[in-house]
Enzyme design. Structure first.
Site, PDB file in Angstrom:
ATOM      1  N   LYS A  15       3.021  10.503   8.104  1.00  0.00           N
ATOM      2  CA  LYS A  15       2.402  10.048   9.353  1.00  0.00           C
ATOM      3  C   LYS A  15       3.050  10.618  10.608  1.00  0.00           C
ATOM      4  O   LYS A  15       2.722  11.698  11.037  1.00  0.00           O
ATOM      5  CB  LYS A  15       2.331   8.524   9.371  1.00  0.00           C
ATOM      6  CG  LYS A  15       1.258   7.963   8.425  1.00  0.00           C
ATOM      7  CD  LYS A  15       0.986   6.512   8.670  1.00  0.00           C
ATOM      8  CE  LYS A  15      -0.091   5.957   7.738  1.00  0.00           C
ATOM      9  NZ  LYS A  15      -1.434   6.463   8.009  1.00  0.00           N
ATOM     10  N   ASP A  32       9.303   3.113   1.147  1.00  0.00           N
ATOM     11  CA  ASP A  32       8.140   3.829   1.668  1.00  0.00           C
ATOM     12  C   ASP A  32       8.110   3.615   3.178  1.00  0.00           C
ATOM     13  O   ASP A  32       7.683   2.575   3.669  1.00  0.00           O
ATOM     14  CB  ASP A  32       6.887   3.274   0.992  1.00  0.00           C
ATOM     15  CG  ASP A  32       5.593   3.857   1.556  1.00  0.00           C
ATOM     16  OD1 ASP A  32       5.635   4.502   2.619  1.00  0.00           O
ATOM     17  OD2 ASP A  32       4.537   3.642   0.927  1.00  0.00           O
ATOM     18  N   PHE A  62       0.869  -1.196   0.000  1.00  0.00           N
ATOM     19  CA  PHE A  62       0.000   0.000   0.000  1.00  0.00           C
ATOM     20  C   PHE A  62       0.892   1.228   0.000  1.00  0.00           C
ATOM     21  O   PHE A  62       1.720   1.407   0.891  1.00  0.00           O
ATOM     22  CB  PHE A  62      -0.917   0.029   1.219  1.00  0.00           C
ATOM     23  CG  PHE A  62      -1.862   1.202   1.193  1.00  0.00           C
ATOM     24  CD1 PHE A  62      -3.044   1.143   0.475  1.00  0.00           C
ATOM     25  CD2 PHE A  62      -1.556   2.376   1.863  1.00  0.00           C
ATOM     26  CE1 PHE A  62      -3.909   2.229   0.430  1.00  0.00           C
ATOM     27  CE2 PHE A  62      -2.409   3.466   1.824  1.00  0.00           C
ATOM     28  CZ  PHE A  62      -3.597   3.384   1.103  1.00  0.00           C
TER      29      PHE A  62
END
Length: 401
Positions: free
Chosen positions: A252, A223, A138
């Site tokens: 985040k 990532d 993802f």
């Protein structure tokens, strides 16, 4: 407004992109949040791995308050101190030489894909444009990041996606090597597949991937949207695997709750982003950068919090594994690193998540819906964990009876 009104108007006016739980949160402090009715919850989701220092951490709050009184926003046509400070901290504590700031994880991944393509085309020619990504990965919901996301459930309705992407099994370096052609530009991977279900690769996997990328002169993009900023007990998860990427993305946890993303790269690669090639109006916003500076300074201070994360995660895992022994017919597997933990059930986990919420514990789902995701603030203490485990235990017992 009362909870009923807030929920009613939200459902009426906002686009229906979320299946929200019927809880209206009003305030938070540390690892606790309270709803509009005053009910208290232990937050073991932390905004999905965002609030690494907990809710409203004092140092971040003060930094934001001071910055909004001084300067809220200016264009990136000018220099600002918070942006420079943040870049310096990131570069001094990572593999990278340069950083680009944006506003979210998907933006960071979009920029990383662009950077890889323009660098490789400048160096090798127009034919070097394809990406290799992992199944079950993802990377975001905008078209570029969605195109390298290896889960079809996120693709439905948005096809055709961007061309030039190949998917291979995660944790299989040989599969990556087999997929490489003269068109391959870069490999993009998560150090740990978080949204996909908290899957941790074998210890040697990334060393082999790094060797393959070097052998064929292709870039390795990591990532670290969810794994970065101390979540795994290291500032960045790549440190666990004793390798360095060429490009890394962050978001985040970086801003301690304030939206910010970043692309980090080595000097030669970063130089491909010349003026006019990439930009972001709000990227590197002074307020977001001030929050991120305060967050990183706290995480890095004497290395205490990173060490603490590793210690407290062992305690958390021990408690969860005791529950696995208690409920062997319900809990299939527990996996993770640091405070990125997945508990895979032998059934859909939504009913357990809802039952925990009723009892005052916030947790989330990952993967196919059978994995419960625990991503609490890094400051969580043993008493908080004990209380969370007690609630989780009761929820499992009630749901499986």
């Amino acid at each position: 407004m009362e909870a009923r009104e807030i929920i009613e108007f939200t459902e009426k006016f906002l686009m229906p992109t979320y299946a929200r739980f019927p809880v209206v949160l009003r305030k938070g402090k540390g690892v606790r949040v309270w709803d509009v009715n005053g009910k208290e919850y232990i937050d073991c989701l932390a905004g999905i791995a965002v609030n690494v220092l907990g809710h409203c951490p004092r140092k971040v709050v003060i930094a934001v308050q001071k910055q909004v009184q001084r300067l809220i926003h200016v264009s990136n046509l000018y220099y600002t101190e918070p942006q420079t400070k943040l870049a310096k901290i990131l570069i001094e504590n990572s593999f990278a030489d340069r950083v680009f700031f944006c506003n979210s994880g998907t933006e960071a991944n979009e920029g990383a894909l662009k950077l890889a393509r323009i660098y490789m085309k400048n160096k090798f020619g127009e034919q070097r444009y394809e990406f290799i990504a992992a199944e079950n990965s993802f990377h975001g919901r905008s078209f570029g990041s969605l195109s390298v996301t290896g889960q079809e459930k996120y693709h439905h309705g948005f096809e055709p996606l961007l061309p030039g992407v190949k998917f291979v099994p995660f944790n299989d370096a040989e599969a990556i090597e087999r997929a490489i052609t003269e068109k391959t530009c870069a490999v993009i991977l998560e150090p740990i597949q978080a949204e996909g279900g908290i899957y941790v690769p074998d210890e040697e996997y990334f060393k082999k991937v790094r060797q393959v990328c070097d052998k064929y002169q292709i870039l390795l993009i990591l990532d670290e949207i969810q794994t970065g900023i101390g979540r795994t007990g290291k500032l960045f998860a790549y440190e666990h695997f004793e390798i360095q990427p060429d490009i890394m993305t962050l978001a985040k946890g970086l801003g301690g709750g304030i939206p910010i993303g970043a692309i980090l790269a080595k000097e030669e690669i970063a130089q491909a982003f010349a003026p006019k090639t990439h930009a972001s109006t709000f990227g590197g916003n002074p307020v977001a950068c001030a929050a991120a500076v305060a967050t990183l300074e706290t995480v890095l201070e004497d290395g205490y919090l990173l060490d603490y994360c590793q210690r407290i995660s062992k305690y958390f895992m021990k408690k969860l594994k005791a529950l696995q022994e208690k409920y062997p017919e319900t809990i299939k597997e527990i996996r993770g690193i640091g405070l990125l933990i997945g508990v895979q059930l032998k059934q859909n986990a939504l009913s357990v998540v809802k039952k925990c919420m009723e009892k005052g514990l916030l947790i989330g789902l990952a993967g196919d819906g059978s994995v419960i995701r625990f991503t609490p603030p890094l400051i969580i203490e043993k008493d908080d964990i004990d209380e969370a485990i007690c609630i989780f235990d009761k929820a499992l017992r009630e749901v499986t009876q």
